[in-house]
Design an enzyme around this catalytic site. Structure first.
Site, PDB file in Angstrom:
ATOM      1  N   SER A 259     -59.314  19.205 -91.197  1.00 32.04           N
ATOM      2  CA  SER A 259     -57.843  18.815 -90.537  1.00 32.04           C
ATOM      3  C   SER A 259     -57.160  18.087 -91.522  1.00 32.04           C
ATOM      4  O   SER A 259     -57.399  17.956 -93.026  1.00 32.04           O
ATOM      5  CB  SER A 259     -57.645  18.544 -89.142  1.00 32.04           C
ATOM      6  OG  SER A 259     -56.352  18.191 -88.865  1.00 32.04           O
TER       7      SER A 259
ATOM      8  N   SER B 116     -65.020  26.154-104.250  1.00 33.76           N
ATOM      9  CA  SER B 116     -65.252  25.862-105.725  1.00 33.76           C
ATOM     10  C   SER B 116     -64.507  24.697-106.184  1.00 33.76           C
ATOM     11  O   SER B 116     -64.875  24.455-107.482  1.00 33.76           O
ATOM     12  CB  SER B 116     -64.413  27.239-106.349  1.00 33.76           C
ATOM     13  OG  SER B 116     -63.025  27.228-105.905  1.00 33.76           O
TER      14      SER B 116
END
Length: 271
Positions: free
Chosen positions: A131, A13
């Site tokens: 990551s 989002s």
């Protein structure tokens, strides 16, 4: 079942997740975005949002089951949802550290466990874990966040060996600081900085200055698209600075890396 590749993205989002969802949809992928509140997610052409809280097992499995019922398959999983924490390790409570790990490590683990059975059955799949350069570099006053990313890298490399025979692979995308709400609005530890106040404040100001000029999430989204479409590589730094840091970590002497990092994070010369 559609011939288009089906992509699931958590934390879709905002930030990197939103930029990735938009870019992949523009390139013809069938995209399912996960958000804590799907009703508040932005309308993106070609992206369907569902509610998922990666810290909740039931929510994760319900979300994955919904995607499979709608699309019949999942070709790519992008584990993007994450949180940050700033503060001295000594001042970090166990509960604060657990919250970071519950989102940044156990969240991807929950999603992986839910998605893998369908990928193994199809003998095809790609798991992309978001990551950070802090997954291979230390980060003073971001020690818990950095350790969660170090752990994610270890999990990813180990998992890739386990599932390779099923034609499912794991990729690590490693951005540097990115101009997103995650970096701009990073939560700070509750305990006062105390003896660390002077240095921690200087470091935080240095990092904030770097974030203001940091690359946009679109740089990371482009790297994710390249990972989906291009030849396989386990570790993929996102952007020029991340690539440089990856090379420096591999080839520079440890003492030089240490000095460079201290300078980057606003530390004075080592006594």
């Amino acid at each position: 079942m559609s011939d288009r590749k089906v992509v699931v993205i958590t934390g879709a989002s905002s930030g990197i997740g939103q930029a990735t969802a938009r870019l992949l949809a523009q390139h013809g992928f069938e995209v399912f975005g996960g958000a804590r509140d799907a009703n508040r997610a932005p309308a993106i052409p070609g992206v369907r949002f569902g509610t998922v809280d990666v810290t909740d097992e039931t929510s994760v499995y319900s979300f994955v089951e919904w995607v499979l019922s709608e699309a019949g398959k999942i070709d790519v999983l992008v584990n993007n949802a994450g949180i940050s924490l700033v503060g001295p390790v000594e001042n970090t409570s166990t509960s604060e550290a657990q919250l970071v790990f519950d989102t940044n490590l156990f969240g991807p683990l929950r999603m992986i466990r839910a998605v893998l059975p369908s990928m193994r059955a199809a003998r095809s799949g790609l798991i992309i874990n978001i990551s950070s350069v802090l997954g291979f570099l230390p980060a003073p006053f971001m020690g818990i966040y950095a350790s969660s990313k170090h752990a994610l890298e270890g999990l990813s490399e180990s998992l890739d060996h386990e599932i390779r025979e099923y034609n499912v692979r794991v990729v690590l995308i490693e951005p540097t600081f990115t101009h997103t709400k995650l970096d701009v609005n990073a939560k700070q530890t509750e305990l006062p900085l105390g003896v660390y106040a002077s240095q921690a404040s200087a470091t935080i100001k240095t990092v904030e200055a770097q974030i203001k000029s940091a690359p946009s999430p679109s740089v990371v989204a482009e790297q994710i698209l390249a990972a989906v479409n291009g030849p396989y590589r386990m570790r993929q730094p996102a952007g020029r600075q991340a690539t440089l840091l990856s090379r420096l970590r591999r080839f520079m002497p440890a003492s030089a890396v240490d000095s460079s990092l201290r300078k980057t994070f606003g530390f004075g010369k080592q006594r």
